[in-house]
Write a protein that holds these residues in place. Structure first.
Motif, mmCIF file in Angstrom:
data_model
loop_
_atom_site.group_PDB
_atom_site.id
_atom_site.type_symbol
_atom_site.label_atom_id
_atom_site.label_comp_id
_atom_site.label_asym_id
_atom_site.label_seq_id
_atom_site.Cartn_x
_atom_site.Cartn_y
_atom_site.Cartn_z
ATOM 1 N N VAL A 313 2.495 -8.057 6.465
ATOM 2 C CA VAL A 313 1.356 -7.272 5.974
ATOM 3 C C VAL A 313 1.706 -5.795 5.907
ATOM 4 N N LEU A 314 2.396 -5.297 6.933
ATOM 5 C CA LEU A 314 2.791 -3.890 6.931
ATOM 6 C C LEU A 314 3.705 -3.592 5.746
ATOM 7 N N ALA A 315 4.649 -4.496 5.473
ATOM 8 C CA ALA A 315 5.558 -4.289 4.352
ATOM 9 C C ALA A 315 4.805 -4.343 3.027
ATOM 10 N N THR A 316 3.854 -5.271 2.918
ATOM 11 C CA THR A 316 3.064 -5.377 1.693
ATOM 12 C C THR A 316 2.285 -4.091 1.441
ATOM 13 N N MET A 317 1.646 -3.567 2.478
ATOM 14 C CA MET A 317 0.885 -2.327 2.335
ATOM 15 C C MET A 317 1.803 -1.155 2.017
ATOM 16 N N ALA A 318 2.966 -1.142 2.666
ATOM 17 C CA ALA A 318 3.907 -0.054 2.428
ATOM 18 C C ALA A 318 4.339 -0.010 0.969
ATOM 19 N N MET A 319 4.662 -1.160 0.406
ATOM 20 C CA MET A 319 5.151 -1.198 -0.978
ATOM 21 C C MET A 319 4.025 -1.054 -1.991
ATOM 22 N N LEU A 320 2.841 -1.561 -1.652
ATOM 23 C CA LEU A 320 1.731 -1.517 -2.594
ATOM 24 C C LEU A 320 1.062 -0.150 -2.631
ATOM 25 N N LEU A 321 0.882 0.476 -1.460
ATOM 26 C CA LEU A 321 0.115 1.715 -1.350
ATOM 27 C C LEU A 321 0.996 2.956 -1.194
ATOM 28 N N ASN A 322 2.231 2.769 -0.727
ATOM 29 C CA ASN A 322 3.169 3.870 -0.520
ATOM 30 C C ASN A 322 2.584 4.980 0.360
ATOM 31 N N PRO A 323 2.021 4.644 1.539
ATOM 32 C CA PRO A 323 1.537 5.697 2.438
ATOM 33 C C PRO A 323 2.707 6.385 3.117
ATOM 34 N N MET A 353 12.217 -0.070 -1.170
ATOM 35 C CA MET A 353 11.485 1.192 -1.178
ATOM 36 C C MET A 353 12.465 2.346 -1.012
ATOM 37 N N SER A 354 12.220 3.412 -1.746
ATOM 38 C CA SER A 354 13.069 4.598 -1.588
ATOM 39 C C SER A 354 12.671 5.415 -0.374
ATOM 40 N N ALA A 355 11.381 5.353 -0.012
ATOM 41 C CA ALA A 355 10.891 6.151 1.126
ATOM 42 C C ALA A 355 9.877 5.327 1.909
ATOM 43 N N PRO A 356 10.335 4.434 2.801
ATOM 44 C CA PRO A 356 9.402 3.643 3.615
ATOM 45 C C PRO A 356 8.548 4.541 4.494
ATOM 46 N N PRO A 357 7.334 4.100 4.830
ATOM 47 C CA PRO A 357 6.461 4.930 5.673
ATOM 48 C C PRO A 357 6.931 4.945 7.127
ATOM 49 N N SER A 358 6.514 5.965 7.829
ATOM 50 C CA SER A 358 6.692 5.985 9.276
ATOM 51 C C SER A 358 5.695 5.022 9.900
ATOM 52 N N LEU A 359 6.091 4.415 11.014
ATOM 53 C CA LEU A 359 5.211 3.499 11.738
ATOM 54 C C LEU A 359 5.043 4.029 13.153
ATOM 55 N N ALA A 360 3.794 4.202 13.580
ATOM 56 C CA ALA A 360 3.531 4.775 14.897
ATOM 57 C C ALA A 360 2.341 4.071 15.527
ATOM 58 N N ALA A 361 2.254 4.135 16.848
ATOM 59 C CA ALA A 361 1.100 3.611 17.583
ATOM 60 C C ALA A 361 0.165 4.766 17.913
ATOM 61 N N SER A 362 -1.115 4.579 17.682
ATOM 62 C CA SER A 362 -2.099 5.626 17.960
ATOM 63 C C SER A 362 -2.079 5.999 19.435
ATOM 64 N N ASP A 363 -2.213 7.285 19.702
ATOM 65 C CA ASP A 363 -2.305 7.734 21.092
ATOM 66 C C ASP A 363 -3.759 7.937 21.525
ATOM 67 N N LEU A 364 -4.699 7.506 20.691
ATOM 68 C CA LEU A 364 -6.121 7.656 21.007
ATOM 69 C C LEU A 364 -6.726 6.407 21.640
ATOM 70 N N GLY A 365 -5.980 5.312 21.657
ATOM 71 C CA GLY A 365 -6.463 4.094 22.303
ATOM 72 C C GLY A 365 -7.717 3.538 21.649
ATOM 73 N N GLU A 366 -8.563 2.904 22.470
ATOM 74 C CA GLU A 366 -9.788 2.276 21.966
ATOM 75 C C GLU A 366 -10.787 3.288 21.415
ATOM 76 N N ARG A 367 -10.672 4.553 21.812
ATOM 77 C CA ARG A 367 -11.679 5.542 21.436
ATOM 78 C C ARG A 367 -11.538 6.020 19.991
ATOM 79 N N VAL A 368 -10.447 5.675 19.314
ATOM 80 C CA VAL A 368 -10.201 6.217 17.983
ATOM 81 C C VAL A 368 -11.320 5.868 17.012
ATOM 82 N N ILE A 369 -11.884 4.674 17.114
ATOM 83 C CA ILE A 369 -12.918 4.253 16.158
ATOM 84 C C ILE A 369 -14.217 5.009 16.411
ATOM 85 N N ALA A 370 -14.600 5.144 17.676
ATOM 86 C CA ALA A 370 -15.812 5.904 17.993
ATOM 87 C C ALA A 370 -15.656 7.371 17.609
#
Length: 389
Positions: A313-323, A353-370
């Protein structure tokens, strides 16, 4: 209009003198004096030096935006918890509160628990419910943001075809905005997290719930009737290709290294076709990883499937959306899974892909959505602050 211009200026740069406000806004001194008096009467502006606001003519008076003149509330309705953040009008969290909700809770019970948690958080903030100018609520499912209705939600019982805004407006007594949880996760990440410097972002909810919030040029992509980012094809991919081929072998080798046992050959359980009651994509990845490390063959096969499908899924989004950036969030995106997913993503996008996106884990934890919900509530309030008061 003049008062609104002065207010916006003080919100962005406080404290300021009348002269400084005039220079920044282009308004005359008498106009600024009159606007400041009106804003002070409404409680939105305070003297920065502790003096009282008097008639125009006093030199060197300085004023500041009164960020505690009102509050906004961000609410994240999860599968088994409700998370609430109460913020002042500068977007600074005052209170954060989380309370559990049984997954099997009825609509009525879940709404009642949201109300109790929100009111308790406001009380702990030292505020009155009447001082809340707006609330924004994150919910799983496909959301019609115009009507505030949950169109479809397979994750929570009795949550589809549900007028969530009306229910919460009646329960809370505030203006309520409703949006998808992954969308508001993207908003929170762009506001307070790792994505502050990028406008092209995919926020990928991993673990206990699953979904994606997509931002292009700093704007949320909602799709037709709010359905963008629903990761329903995870199971379809699982049935089709992740159980065999080079990706399955690469994932098996990755999992063997992660858990410390087993071979690089895909497990039998992961090779067979999924059936009713098998792995659901909303999983507690921490618990699965721990069980796999403890020797559970079922957990090991679940981990193989999860990593294979997620990397696809990550690869599909990377190639389709190019974030430029993909952020894993939602609390279950352990750093220990980040490196394997990076490797698998690189494998899938290599020479594609010529420029794959960076992949990172949020440092905001569960609170990011709120926090994203807080930002949405502020967006609603800021353009209407004078009307509110």
């Amino acid at each position: 209009m003049n008062a609104g211009l002065v207010l916006d200026t003080l919100r962005q740069s406080s404290p300021l003198s009348v002269t400084e406000i005039g220079v920044m806004t282009g308004l005359s001194r008498p106009t600024v004096d009159a606007a400041v008096e009106d804003l002070s009467r409404l409680g939105l502006v305070l003297p920065a030096d502790g003096s009282t606001v008097t008639r125009r003519g006093r030199p060197a008076r300085r004023f500041a935006f009164h960020s505690s003149a009102g509050y906004v509330v961000g609410i994240d309705i999860g599968y088994e918890a409700v998370n609430v953040v109460v913020s002042d009008l500068n977007g600074e969290p005052v209170v954060e509160l989380s309370r559990p909700i049984p997954f099997s809770a009825t609509r009525r019970r879940r709404i009642a628990e949201v109300r109790r948690t929100a009111f308790l958080a406001v009380e702990r903030a030292g505020a009155a419910p009447a001082s809340v100018l707006a609330a924004a609520v994150a919910s799983p499912g496909i959301i019609d943001t115009t009507s505030g209705r949950v169109i479809f939600c397979s994750a929570l019982p009795h949550w589809s075809d549900f007028d969530l805004r009306s229910e919460l407006t009646d329960a809370l007594g505030w203006h309520v905005e409703i949006d998808n949880d992954a969308n508001l996760g993207a908003v929170g990440e762009r506001w307070k997290g790792l994505a502050r410097s990028t406008g092209d972002l995919v926020f990928f909810l991993v673990g206990g719930r699953i979904g994606a919030g997509i931002m292009i040029d700093g704007r949320l992509v909602r799709g037709h009737r709010g359905g963008a980012g629903e990761i329903g094809f995870l199971d379809m991919w699982d049935e089709a290709r992740t159980t065999k081929g080079s990706l399955a072998s690469a994932t098996a080798a990755t999992v063997a290294e992660l858990v410390g046992w087993g071979s690089a050959t895909p497990s039998r359980a992961s090779l067979r076709a999924p059936s009713e009651g098998d792995l659901e994509w909303g999983i507690d990845t921490r618990a699965v990883l721990e069980a796999a490390r403890g020797g559970s063959r079922r957990a090991r096969s679940d981990l193989e499937r999860f990593l294979a499908s997620t990397s696809y899924v990550l690869a599909t989004m990377a190639m389709l959306l190019n974030p430029s950036l993909i952020v894993l969030g939602g609390g279950s995106a352990d750093d220990v899974l980040l490196s394997p997913l990076r490797d698998l993503l690189a494998r899938l996008t290599h020479d594609r892909m010529s420029a794959p996106p960076s992949l990172a884990a949020s440092d905001l934890g569960e609170r990011v959505i709120a926090l994203g919900a807080v930002r949405q509530a502020l967006d609603y309030v800021e353009s209407r602050l004078l009307d509110h008061l």
